[in-house]
Design a protein around this motif. Structure first.
Motif, PDB file in Angstrom:
ATOM      1  N   ILE A   4      -3.811  11.096   1.154  1.00  0.00           N
ATOM      2  CA  ILE A   4      -2.780  10.072   0.968  1.00  0.00           C
ATOM      3  C   ILE A   4      -1.420  10.692   0.701  1.00  0.00           C
ATOM      4  O   ILE A   4      -0.401  10.030   0.870  1.00  0.00           O
ATOM      5  CB  ILE A   4      -3.123   9.093  -0.170  1.00  0.00           C
ATOM      6  CG1 ILE A   4      -3.221   9.841  -1.488  1.00  0.00           C
ATOM      7  CG2 ILE A   4      -4.359   8.303   0.145  1.00  0.00           C
ATOM      8  CD1 ILE A   4      -3.066   8.979  -2.701  1.00  0.00           C
ATOM      9  N   ASP A   5      -1.420  11.950   0.277  1.00  0.00           N
ATOM     10  CA  ASP A   5      -0.150  12.604   0.001  1.00  0.00           C
ATOM     11  C   ASP A   5       0.399  13.315   1.236  1.00  0.00           C
ATOM     12  O   ASP A   5       1.445  13.941   1.192  1.00  0.00           O
ATOM     13  CB  ASP A   5      -0.258  13.560  -1.183  1.00  0.00           C
ATOM     14  CG  ASP A   5      -1.470  14.486  -1.102  1.00  0.00           C
ATOM     15  OD1 ASP A   5      -2.199  14.456  -0.089  1.00  0.00           O
ATOM     16  OD2 ASP A   5      -1.701  15.233  -2.072  1.00  0.00           O
ATOM     17  N   ALA A  57       0.846  -1.201   0.000  1.00  0.00           N
ATOM     18  CA  ALA A  57       0.000   0.000   0.000  1.00  0.00           C
ATOM     19  C   ALA A  57       0.877   1.246   0.000  1.00  0.00           C
ATOM     20  O   ALA A  57       0.611   2.205  -0.728  1.00  0.00           O
ATOM     21  CB  ALA A  57      -0.929  -0.008   1.217  1.00  0.00           C
ATOM     22  N   TYR A  58       1.932   1.233   0.800  1.00  0.00           N
ATOM     23  CA  TYR A  58       2.853   2.368   0.850  1.00  0.00           C
ATOM     24  C   TYR A  58       3.461   2.620  -0.535  1.00  0.00           C
ATOM     25  O   TYR A  58       3.460   3.748  -1.025  1.00  0.00           O
ATOM     26  CB  TYR A  58       3.967   2.098   1.869  1.00  0.00           C
ATOM     27  CG  TYR A  58       4.981   3.206   1.971  1.00  0.00           C
ATOM     28  CD1 TYR A  58       4.830   4.216   2.913  1.00  0.00           C
ATOM     29  CD2 TYR A  58       6.095   3.245   1.133  1.00  0.00           C
ATOM     30  CE1 TYR A  58       5.765   5.244   3.016  1.00  0.00           C
ATOM     31  CE2 TYR A  58       7.025   4.262   1.225  1.00  0.00           C
ATOM     32  CZ  TYR A  58       6.858   5.263   2.169  1.00  0.00           C
ATOM     33  OH  TYR A  58       7.775   6.286   2.263  1.00  0.00           O
ATOM     34  N   CYS A 111       0.937   7.844  -6.148  1.00  0.00           N
ATOM     35  CA  CYS A 111      -0.396   8.357  -6.495  1.00  0.00           C
ATOM     36  C   CYS A 111      -0.478   9.830  -6.123  1.00  0.00           C
ATOM     37  O   CYS A 111       0.269  10.312  -5.283  1.00  0.00           O
ATOM     38  CB  CYS A 111      -1.485   7.602  -5.726  1.00  0.00           C
ATOM     39  SG  CYS A 111      -1.688   5.885  -6.221  1.00  0.00           S
ATOM     40  N   CYS A 135      -3.442   7.078  -9.914  1.00  0.00           N
ATOM     41  CA  CYS A 135      -2.222   6.268  -9.823  1.00  0.00           C
ATOM     42  C   CYS A 135      -1.314   6.635 -10.989  1.00  0.00           C
ATOM     43  O   CYS A 135      -1.763   6.727 -12.131  1.00  0.00           O
ATOM     44  CB  CYS A 135      -2.573   4.783  -9.863  1.00  0.00           C
ATOM     45  SG  CYS A 135      -1.139   3.719  -9.754  1.00  0.00           S
ATOM     46  N   ARG A 194      -4.996  -3.034  -5.330  1.00  0.00           N
ATOM     47  CA  ARG A 194      -4.835  -1.627  -4.945  1.00  0.00           C
ATOM     48  C   ARG A 194      -5.600  -0.709  -5.911  1.00  0.00           C
ATOM     49  O   ARG A 194      -6.191   0.276  -5.483  1.00  0.00           O
ATOM     50  CB  ARG A 194      -3.350  -1.240  -4.935  1.00  0.00           C
ATOM     51  CG  ARG A 194      -2.581  -1.797  -3.790  1.00  0.00           C
ATOM     52  CD  ARG A 194      -2.842  -0.966  -2.544  1.00  0.00           C
ATOM     53  NE  ARG A 194      -3.107  -1.849  -1.446  1.00  0.00           N
ATOM     54  CZ  ARG A 194      -4.027  -1.659  -0.516  1.00  0.00           C
ATOM     55  NH1 ARG A 194      -4.766  -0.604  -0.506  1.00  0.00           N
ATOM     56  NH2 ARG A 194      -4.210  -2.517   0.441  1.00  0.00           N
ATOM     57  N   ILE A 245      -8.196  10.104  -6.330  1.00  0.00           N
ATOM     58  CA  ILE A 245      -6.834   9.561  -6.388  1.00  0.00           C
ATOM     59  C   ILE A 245      -6.515   9.140  -7.812  1.00  0.00           C
ATOM     60  O   ILE A 245      -7.345   8.537  -8.491  1.00  0.00           O
ATOM     61  CB  ILE A 245      -6.682   8.345  -5.445  1.00  0.00           C
ATOM     62  CG1 ILE A 245      -7.014   8.733  -4.014  1.00  0.00           C
ATOM     63  CG2 ILE A 245      -5.280   7.760  -5.544  1.00  0.00           C
ATOM     64  CD1 ILE A 245      -7.096   7.550  -3.055  1.00  0.00           C
ATOM     65  N   TYR A 273       0.601   3.977  -2.929  1.00  0.00           N
ATOM     66  CA  TYR A 273       0.140   5.340  -2.682  1.00  0.00           C
ATOM     67  C   TYR A 273       1.261   6.371  -2.754  1.00  0.00           C
ATOM     68  O   TYR A 273       1.009   7.549  -2.971  1.00  0.00           O
ATOM     69  CB  TYR A 273      -0.627   5.429  -1.361  1.00  0.00           C
ATOM     70  CG  TYR A 273      -1.960   4.745  -1.473  1.00  0.00           C
ATOM     71  CD1 TYR A 273      -2.921   5.205  -2.370  1.00  0.00           C
ATOM     72  CD2 TYR A 273      -2.262   3.614  -0.723  1.00  0.00           C
ATOM     73  CE1 TYR A 273      -4.148   4.576  -2.503  1.00  0.00           C
ATOM     74  CE2 TYR A 273      -3.489   2.977  -0.848  1.00  0.00           C
ATOM     75  CZ  TYR A 273      -4.426   3.458  -1.747  1.00  0.00           C
ATOM     76  OH  TYR A 273      -5.635   2.836  -1.889  1.00  0.00           O
ATOM     77  N   MET A 331      -8.534   1.877  -4.936  1.00  0.00           N
ATOM     78  CA  MET A 331      -8.515   3.279  -5.355  1.00  0.00           C
ATOM     79  C   MET A 331      -9.812   3.641  -6.081  1.00  0.00           C
ATOM     80  O   MET A 331     -10.413   4.690  -5.826  1.00  0.00           O
ATOM     81  CB  MET A 331      -7.313   3.530  -6.277  1.00  0.00           C
ATOM     82  CG  MET A 331      -7.195   4.952  -6.789  1.00  0.00           C
ATOM     83  SD  MET A 331      -5.898   5.130  -8.044  1.00  0.00           S
ATOM     84  CE  MET A 331      -6.699   4.386  -9.446  1.00  0.00           C
TER      85      MET A 331
END
Length: 158
Positions: free
Chosen positions: A145-146, A84-85, A91, A101, A119, A99, A88, A123
């Motif tokens: 997420i950012d 996930a890390y 992204c 990607c 993933r 979001i 994202y 999203m």
């Protein structure tokens, strides 16, 4: 003649008993029974850039059936967070919360294609929820997420 008849019955009885024995499919043996599991932290997976080969459907199926040891579950959870890390981290999120990607395959992130698709579906589900909230005029709060906090929470997951 009577001895042959008794012998045949005895032989059939033994064959019947052995055919009722449960056979073990080697694919059903838990990996924990055959090898030890090394549990690395999420940070270790990120820093090593090691390929993460988890297939989510298999992982969740085995976990639900209780076919994984505690160590296997922990290791897989850490790999899922690391994936996930990685996802994202590549992204972007607009001001409404949609979001996007910026990679096209799991290979770019060193994760399985199945995990990459998982993933992407996650999203898409998020984006659909945002779209629904906007169309219904609902107020919502976006988890960015950012934001370094979100990524750090994944990175330091325990």
């Amino acid at each position: 003649m009577r001895k042959i008849y008794l012998f045949t019955l005895l032989l059939l009885g033994l064959c019947g008993c052995t055919s009722n024995q449960e056979t073990v499919d080697k694919s059903e043996i838990s990996p924990a029974e055959t090898r030890s599991i090394e549990v690395k932290s999420v940070r270790d997976y990120i820093e090593s850039n090691e390929f993460i080969s988890i297939i989510p459907d298999e992982y969740y199926s085995l976990r639900q059936k209780g076919r994984m040891s505690k160590e296997e579950v922990k290791a897989a959870d850490y790999q899922m967070k690391a994936a996930a890390y990685r996802f994202y981290k590549h992204c972007t999120m607009d001001d409404k919360g949609f979001i996007t990607c910026n990679v096209t395959s799991g290979a770019e992130l060193k994760i399985s294609e199945e995990l990459f698709e998982f993933r992407l579906r996650d999203m898409k589900g998020w984006n659909d929820m945002i779209k629904k909230n906007i169309s219904e005029g609902a107020k919502y709060k976006v988890i960015r997420i950012d934001d370094e906090r979100y990524l750090n929470d994944l990175l330091n997951y325990k």
